[in-house]
Design a protein around this motif. Sequence first.
Motif, PDB file in Angstrom:
ATOM      1  N   UNK A 305       0.853  -1.183   0.000  1.00  0.00           N
ATOM      2  CA  UNK A 305       0.000   0.000   0.000  1.00  0.00           C
ATOM      3  C   UNK A 305       0.891   1.237   0.000  1.00  0.00           C
ATOM      4  N   UNK A 306       0.532   2.226  -0.782  1.00  0.00           N
ATOM      5  CA  UNK A 306       1.284   3.476  -0.765  1.00  0.00           C
ATOM      6  C   UNK A 306       1.030   4.182   0.563  1.00  0.00           C
ATOM      7  N   UNK A 319       2.858  -1.705   4.555  1.00  0.00           N
ATOM      8  CA  UNK A 319       1.623  -2.474   4.679  1.00  0.00           C
ATOM      9  C   UNK A 319       1.404  -3.261   3.394  1.00  0.00           C
ATOM     10  N   UNK A 320       1.171  -4.551   3.538  1.00  0.00           N
ATOM     11  CA  UNK A 320       0.955  -5.402   2.370  1.00  0.00           C
ATOM     12  C   UNK A 320      -0.377  -5.066   1.715  1.00  0.00           C
ATOM     13  N   UNK A 321      -0.371  -5.070   0.379  1.00  0.00           N
ATOM     14  CA  UNK A 321      -1.623  -4.923  -0.364  1.00  0.00           C
ATOM     15  C   UNK A 321      -2.193  -6.294  -0.727  1.00  0.00           C
ATOM     16  N   UNK A 322      -1.322  -7.194  -1.175  1.00  0.00           N
ATOM     17  CA  UNK A 322      -1.781  -8.506  -1.624  1.00  0.00           C
ATOM     18  C   UNK A 322      -0.890  -9.602  -1.053  1.00  0.00           C
ATOM     19  N   UNK A 371      -3.261  10.053  -2.573  1.00  0.00           N
ATOM     20  CA  UNK A 371      -3.672  10.193  -3.981  1.00  0.00           C
ATOM     21  C   UNK A 371      -3.208   9.014  -4.821  1.00  0.00           C
ATOM     22  N   UNK A 372      -2.040   8.466  -4.513  1.00  0.00           N
ATOM     23  CA  UNK A 372      -1.537   7.326  -5.293  1.00  0.00           C
ATOM     24  C   UNK A 372      -2.420   6.095  -5.126  1.00  0.00           C
ATOM     25  N   UNK A 373      -3.093   5.995  -3.973  1.00  0.00           N
ATOM     26  CA  UNK A 373      -4.007   4.873  -3.782  1.00  0.00           C
ATOM     27  C   UNK A 373      -5.227   5.008  -4.697  1.00  0.00           C
ATOM     28  N   UNK A 374      -5.729   6.219  -4.839  1.00  0.00           N
ATOM     29  CA  UNK A 374      -6.820   6.445  -5.788  1.00  0.00           C
ATOM     30  C   UNK A 374      -6.373   6.069  -7.198  1.00  0.00           C
ATOM     31  N   UNK A 375      -5.179   6.535  -7.578  1.00  0.00           N
ATOM     32  CA  UNK A 375      -4.681   6.263  -8.933  1.00  0.00           C
ATOM     33  C   UNK A 375      -4.522   4.761  -9.153  1.00  0.00           C
ATOM     34  N   UNK A 376      -4.006   4.047  -8.121  1.00  0.00           N
ATOM     35  CA  UNK A 376      -3.807   2.603  -8.272  1.00  0.00           C
ATOM     36  C   UNK A 376      -5.148   1.896  -8.439  1.00  0.00           C
TER      37      UNK A 376
END
Length: 424
Positions: A305-306, A319-322, A371-376
């Motif tokens: 996670x960004x 923090x892990x995303x996947x 913002x990078x989370x929105x973009x991802x």
Amino acid sequence: MLSNRRYHAVAQKLDILPPEVLHKVLDDLPLLKILEVISVHNVPYVDSCVLSHPNYGRIFRTPQSLFILKQYFTLYVELCQRQQGPRSSGNPEIARLARNATQLVKELGKAPGYSDKILAEVKVEVFALLETYKPYMQALAQYSPQSIAGGMPDLSDPVALRHFWTHLDAAETSLNEAKSAQLLRIARLYAEYPGMLRHRLDDSQESRRLSDHHRIDALKISAQRMLKPQILRGKFVAKAIFSQQQFPVIPYDRHLKTFLKVIAKFPLDGPHPLADSAGRRTKAYTWPSEVICDIRNVLEGLAYVYPKATIEGVHIPTTLRTKHTRYSDAAYSASAGNNQPCFMGGFDDHSKKPKHLLYHLDNDRILPLEKREFAWLEAFLRACQYMREMDDAEWRAGMTVKQFWSIHTGDVPSNLELPKYAQW
């Protein structure tokens, strides 16, 4: 700026009263209400009557002393109004000033300097309210029209205090507007990609409802409420969303699995001459350039996670995303049996944070989402939407990628014809 001025009708009529009548009116009013009238409504005639009053004239011996007190009291009234909510009426409440002139003179004693003592009472209240912003100064500094990094100015300068408060209020307004826009942006994602998003605390992998209208409505309501001041009230809107490092919504795991299968079958860099590790043959497909860009952005951020915010010199744990994908962290990339590709759900547990991060959390909890989370997320959803409509690519004989996607995700477009064995 004052949004709710009490006693407006009364204040506009006081200047028609002769001084001796107005003096009798002032006899019956506590100083707190008189200060509110002359500070908020600024009627010069009333000021002159206060100065000529037999008792109040003993407290305010010069026009300058009354003028300085009005500056502080006007600021105090504005701060009170920002505090209005379930915990506060939003009206001035200084118990010691809720007395008339006769009572004040007796209580303050025979020594001179009555106005200085009253001014000190108001300064204490102003200081206490402005101190409420202290834990959030780093966050607010990012949205202030002018620098507030120096903190609160000297209490002896009412003009500097006024400018400081103006910048604080403008910063909170800009911050709340940014967060409100993000809540509406999440609502639009729910509307544009139905059945693809879930709240990260929802560990179910089934679309339990026919629509997400209830979530969209809740986000719109929160977006509207977000525009109101919150710091002085001590009650934050959508705190469960903005106080966490992770993004509040994530796609379903089935979309992640199918997404990875499609890009493994149709690599961005063209088909491979040999089969992959699972024995699957790759195929050629001409991806549009914008889809290639989205897919690469997704793969780049698939592991972690960004981070939402950082403080210089402070390490924020990743923090892990996947998990269980070839693009995940090396310690969690194995995929076999029950260990299938999945998104990490849940939220941070703040009780386990190191003590040196607590001040950071006060600032971080009110910042907008990264913002990078929105973009991802938007890149992932656009890529999935494209794959969902890939009827120009054959997964295997008699089945297109569009059909394969619908079978494995449950996203069935109305114009889709499934293979006979998949219709039951």
